[in-house]
Design a protein around this motif. Structure first.
Motif, short mmCIF file in Angstrom:
data_model
loop_
_atom_site.label_atom_id
_atom_site.label_comp_id
_atom_site.label_asym_id
_atom_site.label_seq_id
_atom_site.Cartn_x
_atom_site.Cartn_y
_atom_site.Cartn_z
N LEU A 66 0.83 -1.20 0.00
CA LEU A 66 0.00 0.00 0.00
C LEU A 66 0.87 1.26 0.00
CD1 LEU A 66 -2.86 1.19 0.15
CD2 LEU A 66 -2.67 1.08 2.63
N GLU A 67 1.89 1.27 0.83
CA GLU A 67 2.78 2.43 0.87
C GLU A 67 3.49 2.63 -0.46
OE1 GLU A 67 5.38 1.82 4.18
OE2 GLU A 67 3.81 2.16 5.67
N GLU A 68 3.91 1.54 -1.09
CA GLU A 68 4.57 1.64 -2.39
C GLU A 68 3.63 2.20 -3.44
OE1 GLU A 68 5.96 -2.28 -3.17
OE2 GLU A 68 7.57 -2.17 -1.69
N SER A 69 2.39 1.74 -3.44
CA SER A 69 1.44 2.24 -4.44
C SER A 69 1.10 3.71 -4.19
CB SER A 69 0.19 1.40 -4.46
OG SER A 69 -0.54 1.53 -3.25
N ILE A 70 1.05 4.11 -2.92
CA ILE A 70 0.80 5.52 -2.60
C ILE A 70 1.97 6.38 -3.06
CG2 ILE A 70 0.59 7.18 -0.71
CD1 ILE A 70 -1.08 5.08 0.78
N GLU A 71 3.18 5.88 -2.83
CA GLU A 71 4.37 6.63 -3.27
C GLU A 71 4.38 6.77 -4.79
OE1 GLU A 71 7.72 4.60 -1.64
OE2 GLU A 71 7.26 5.19 0.42
N GLU A 72 4.00 5.73 -5.51
CA GLU A 72 3.95 5.79 -6.97
C GLU A 72 2.92 6.81 -7.43
OE1 GLU A 72 3.32 1.92 -8.59
OE2 GLU A 72 5.08 1.07 -7.60
N GLU A 73 1.77 6.83 -6.77
CA GLU A 73 0.73 7.80 -7.14
C GLU A 73 1.19 9.23 -6.86
OE1 GLU A 73 -2.21 7.37 -8.70
OE2 GLU A 73 -1.65 5.27 -8.93
N VAL A 74 1.90 9.43 -5.74
CA VAL A 74 2.40 10.76 -5.41
C VAL A 74 3.42 11.20 -6.44
CG1 VAL A 74 3.73 12.06 -3.70
CG2 VAL A 74 1.86 10.59 -2.96
N LYS A 75 4.29 10.29 -6.87
CA LYS A 75 5.30 10.63 -7.89
C LYS A 75 4.64 11.02 -9.20
CE LYS A 75 8.97 7.74 -5.99
NZ LYS A 75 9.76 6.52 -6.18
N LYS A 76 3.52 10.38 -9.53
CA LYS A 76 2.80 10.70 -10.78
C LYS A 76 2.22 12.11 -10.72
CE LYS A 76 1.51 5.98 -11.94
NZ LYS A 76 0.40 5.04 -12.06
N LEU A 77 1.88 12.57 -9.54
CA LEU A 77 1.32 13.91 -9.39
C LEU A 77 2.43 14.91 -9.53
CD1 LEU A 77 -1.05 13.40 -6.33
CD2 LEU A 77 -1.69 13.50 -8.73
#
Length: 83
Positions: free
Chosen positions: A72-83
């Motif tokens: 979950l933390e990894e997917s959140i970090e990926e989403e934040v990087k996309k922003l």
């Protein structure tokens, strides 16, 4: 003049809403959403629900919370990087 038109519009809207609600009430009254099962079907459904419950409980005991949190933390970090 404009106030009268608004009042008449509201009265018509409320009358239509009442008609729709009456139709919904009559429809629900004529076709109840619940179903009455015979004992054999009821016991078969109960067995199925209990087996699904046991299956879910066994999956939960095998569930790794730490792995889930890490993913979950990894997917959140990926989403934040996309922003």
């Amino acid at each position: 003049m404009m106030v009268n038109a608004i009042i008449y519009g509201l009265i018509i809207l409320l009358a239509l809403l009442n008609i729709v609600l009456i139709l919904l009430y009559l429809s629900a009254k004529n076709n109840p959403y619940y179903v009455v099962y015979d004992e054999e079907t009821k016991s078969a459904l109960k067995r199925r629900v209990l087996s699904l419950k046991d299956e879910l409980e066994s999956e939960l005991t095998e569930f790794d919370v730490e792995d889930w949190e890490r993913t979950l933390e990894e997917s959140i970090e990926e989403e934040v990087k996309k922003l």
